[in-house]
Design a protein around this motif. Structure first.
Motif, mmCIF file in Angstrom:
data_model
loop_
_atom_site.group_PDB
_atom_site.id
_atom_site.type_symbol
_atom_site.label_atom_id
_atom_site.label_comp_id
_atom_site.label_asym_id
_atom_site.label_seq_id
_atom_site.Cartn_x
_atom_site.Cartn_y
_atom_site.Cartn_z
ATOM 1 N N VAL A 84 0.864 -1.175 0.000
ATOM 2 C CA VAL A 84 0.000 0.000 0.000
ATOM 3 C C VAL A 84 0.903 1.227 0.000
ATOM 4 C CG1 VAL A 84 -1.817 1.260 1.211
ATOM 5 C CG2 VAL A 84 -1.787 -1.248 1.277
ATOM 6 N N PRO A 85 0.793 2.097 -1.008
ATOM 7 C CA PRO A 85 1.681 3.274 -1.069
ATOM 8 C C PRO A 85 1.618 4.100 0.218
ATOM 9 C CG PRO A 85 0.422 3.051 -3.097
ATOM 10 C CD PRO A 85 -0.147 2.059 -2.128
ATOM 11 N N SER A 86 2.768 4.571 0.648
ATOM 12 C CA SER A 86 2.831 5.363 1.873
ATOM 13 C C SER A 86 3.850 6.479 1.704
ATOM 14 C CB SER A 86 3.204 4.490 3.069
ATOM 15 O OG SER A 86 4.479 3.907 2.872
ATOM 16 N N VAL A 131 0.742 11.853 4.937
ATOM 17 C CA VAL A 131 1.849 10.991 5.364
ATOM 18 C C VAL A 131 1.309 9.878 6.257
ATOM 19 C CG1 VAL A 131 3.592 12.785 5.163
ATOM 20 C CG2 VAL A 131 2.372 12.495 7.326
ATOM 21 N N SER A 132 1.941 8.724 6.172
ATOM 22 C CA SER A 132 1.503 7.583 6.969
ATOM 23 C C SER A 132 2.601 7.047 7.873
ATOM 24 C CB SER A 132 1.014 6.452 6.055
ATOM 25 O OG SER A 132 1.985 6.158 5.068
ATOM 26 N N LEU A 173 5.396 7.255 14.694
ATOM 27 C CA LEU A 173 3.938 7.161 14.622
ATOM 28 C C LEU A 173 3.595 6.698 13.216
ATOM 29 C CD1 LEU A 173 1.042 7.807 15.719
ATOM 30 C CD2 LEU A 173 1.404 10.154 14.908
ATOM 31 N N SER A 174 2.932 5.529 13.105
ATOM 32 C CA SER A 174 2.690 4.925 11.795
ATOM 33 C C SER A 174 1.229 4.557 11.623
ATOM 34 C CB SER A 174 3.541 3.660 11.614
ATOM 35 O OG SER A 174 4.895 3.904 11.901
ATOM 36 N N LEU A 175 0.699 4.837 10.450
ATOM 37 C CA LEU A 175 -0.631 4.369 10.084
ATOM 38 C C LEU A 175 -0.508 2.932 9.605
ATOM 39 C CD1 LEU A 175 -3.643 4.920 9.507
ATOM 40 C CD2 LEU A 175 -2.947 5.767 7.253
ATOM 41 N N LEU A 176 -1.270 2.028 10.199
ATOM 42 C CA LEU A 176 -1.140 0.609 9.882
ATOM 43 C C LEU A 176 -2.182 0.153 8.872
ATOM 44 C CD1 LEU A 176 -0.362 -1.236 13.248
ATOM 45 C CD2 LEU A 176 1.207 -0.263 11.560
ATOM 46 N N ASP A 177 -1.783 -0.822 8.055
ATOM 47 C CA ASP A 177 -2.684 -1.554 7.186
ATOM 48 C C ASP A 177 -2.757 -2.991 7.688
ATOM 49 O OD1 ASP A 177 -3.159 0.544 5.151
ATOM 50 O OD2 ASP A 177 -1.001 0.338 4.845
ATOM 51 N N PRO A 178 -3.851 -3.701 7.423
ATOM 52 C CA PRO A 178 -3.968 -5.083 7.909
ATOM 53 C C PRO A 178 -2.880 -5.977 7.330
ATOM 54 C CG PRO A 178 -6.086 -4.245 7.123
ATOM 55 C CD PRO A 178 -5.050 -3.246 6.710
ATOM 56 N N ILE A 179 -2.648 -7.116 7.975
ATOM 57 C CA ILE A 179 -1.619 -8.044 7.508
ATOM 58 C C ILE A 179 -2.037 -8.770 6.230
ATOM 59 C CG2 ILE A 179 -0.588 -8.382 9.779
ATOM 60 C CD1 ILE A 179 -2.175 -10.961 10.040
#
Length: 506
Positions: free
Chosen positions: A111-113, A366-367, A382-388
């Protein structure tokens, strides 16, 4: 080091890695039972490689008091699982790539970040969608430091990659120092005994670049400043490369897959002691064994083994295994401390004013927010998470909705601190990790891989650097050591000048 050269090297090593167990060159019988203590990436890799080395007849037991995966872990938030432990893998981590291929796993959809750097007051750098814009920003502020950093890391990685060739030909090392020296000579040992800041300043990097960029990378990857050792610092900088990946469904799937593939028996129990035992054999000689004492659901028990691999840190707060009957004595705890990093998952809405900006929440794109070394800052990242697992139709929640954020911090965050970072919180989950050693050079002598004749310590490697691939490399090394020592093949242990020798043979 060009990408084409790297891909050829990777294909070569991966093809060789998939060759099965080598034929035994000694007439001695294989061991009957092997114990592995710990079912993280190190222990599960060890079970896999031990099966390759000793064949189908040996019984392999893997002891684990917690969950399979160890420091590779996930947490369920609102019906989706998210990584809370080791989360990314470098494209040149050839053992991890081999595991994923061998086990039929797949790489998680990317996922682009975008990344930003926060100094406690404002965002000092924000990544753009456009490569040329990012390049010009870095060039304007830091000159050629960014390009030179990638070249510096590539030079270290080029030497690091030698270990795959050595292991391909069956060579092993009895200490971390000897393994590192075989990779990079005295230069790698020097990197252990100076700070990353000292090494980079000596190579002409600017202090501003180190403070702004390098520090932010070491804080997110190891929770420590640029005053950690230069070797682990280089590993950390490699973790900022492009092409990083993760396993679809969670990186811990590698561990469970390796245990299944190795046909090892998982024993859910806490090992309390390892001791030496002797038994008379039918031939009239005395046979030597290791007794592993453990406590499981059915209470205390013990079992005898020919070979034991300890794949859990033997340090205060992480293990209480007692070693009895050994001469010289084996300590239950080696010197040194593990560094605490607290992972906090928050399902909530970010307070953008915390980042020192007045833009609307929808305009914050920003993520991944890294931080500089500021005593006033309570967080490392501090990071925005995506599911595994990323569904085909996956889209990140819109700005007005709650998202899952992961915060790394040295200490648990207070309600006041969380309130400053988030406008609202639906759920908070906190996991303290003793995730990696405290890397303070000069490096004292590291624990050995060989604790006793056929008793091995895999986690010694962590005192050079801690990551999934380092554990897998140590597992392969320990499996080779166990094989060579069992069959008396000392010519395959601690050989010098392997790079020149093997280059000549090839």
């Amino acid at each position: 080091m060009s990408l084409s050269n790297l891909s050829v090297k990777a294909l070569l090593v991966l093809g060789i890695c998939q060759v099965g167990r080598r034929s035994l060159t000694s007439a001695s019988e294989p061991p009957k039972k092997i114990a592995v203590i710990g079912a993280g990436i190190g222990g599960s890799s060890a079970a896999y490689f031990l099966r390759q080395e000793f064949g189908p007849s040996v019984k392999i037991d893997v002891y684990e008091a917690g969950t399979v995966g160890g420091r590779l872990a996930t947490e369920n938030v609102k019906g989706h699982d998210y990584e809370t432990g080791g989360s990314v893998i470098h494209p040149l981590n050839l053992h991890m790539k081999h595991f994923v291929d061998r086990l039929g796993l797949s790489v998680r959809t990317n996922v682009p970040s975008k990344m930003a750097i926060f100094n406690g007051k404002e965002l000092t750098f924000e990544e753009s969608d456009w490569f040329i814009v990012n390049f010009l920003r870095m060039l304007w502020r830091y000159g050629l430091n960014s390009i030179r950093m990638h070249m510096w890391v590539e030079g270290i990685l080029d030497k690091f990659m030698r270990i795959y060739q050595y292991q391909q030909f069956g060579y092993s090392f009895s200490s971390v120092e000897q393994l590192l020296h075989a990779m990079g000579g005295d230069g790698f040992l020097t990197l252990l005994n100076q700070t990353l800041e000292e090494a980079m300043l000596a190579d002409g990097f600017s202090q501003v670049f180190i403070n702004d960029i390098v520090t932010a990378i070491t804080r997110v990857n190891y929770g420590q400043s640029v005053r950690l050792s230069a070797f682990v610092g280089a590993v950390s900088l490699a973790g900022a490369d492009s092409g990083l990946w993760a396993v679809d469904g969670g990186n811990k799937r590698v561990c469970s897959g390796l245990l299944y593939n190795s046909k090892a028996e998982l024993i859910q129990a806490r090992v309390t002691a390892v001791s030496t035992k002797t038994r008379p054999s039918k031939s009239g000689t005395v046979a030597n064994f290791y007794e592993v004492n453990y406590i499981g659901d059915s209470g205390p028990a013990h079992s005898l083994y020919d070979i034991v691999v300890v794949a859990t840190p033997l340090h205060q707060g992480l293990s209480d295994i007692n070693f009895s009957g050994f001469s010289p004595p084996i300590p239950s705890h080696f010197p040194g401390l593990y560094h605490q990093t607290v992972a906090t998952l928050v399902l909530g809405r970010l307070n953008v004013s915390y980042l020192g900006t007045n833009v609307k929440p929808a305009d914050i794109v920003v993520s991944e927010i890294l931080t500089t070394d500021n005593e006033a800052l309570a967080i490392n990242s501090l990071s925005l998470l995506d599911p595994i697992s990323i569904p085909l139709d996956y889209n990140r929640p819109p700005a007005g909705e709650s998202k899952v954020w992961k915060i790394f911090s040295p200490k648990p965050l207070s309600e006041e601190q969380l309130g400053a970072i988030f406008e609202s919180r639906e759920r908070v989950w906190v996991k303290p990790w003793l995730a990696y050693p405290s890397y303070t050079p000069p490096q004292r002598r590291m624990p050995p891989f060989i604790l006793h004749d056929r008793l091995f310590y895999l986690n010694a490697i962590e005192w050079a650097a801690s990551c999934m691939e380092m554990s897998a490399l140590a597992a392969r090394n320990v499996a080779l050591l166990a094989h060579h020592r069992w069959h008396g093949q000392t010519a395959k242990i601690n050989q010098e000048d392997l790079h020149t020798r093997l280059r000549g043979e090839l």
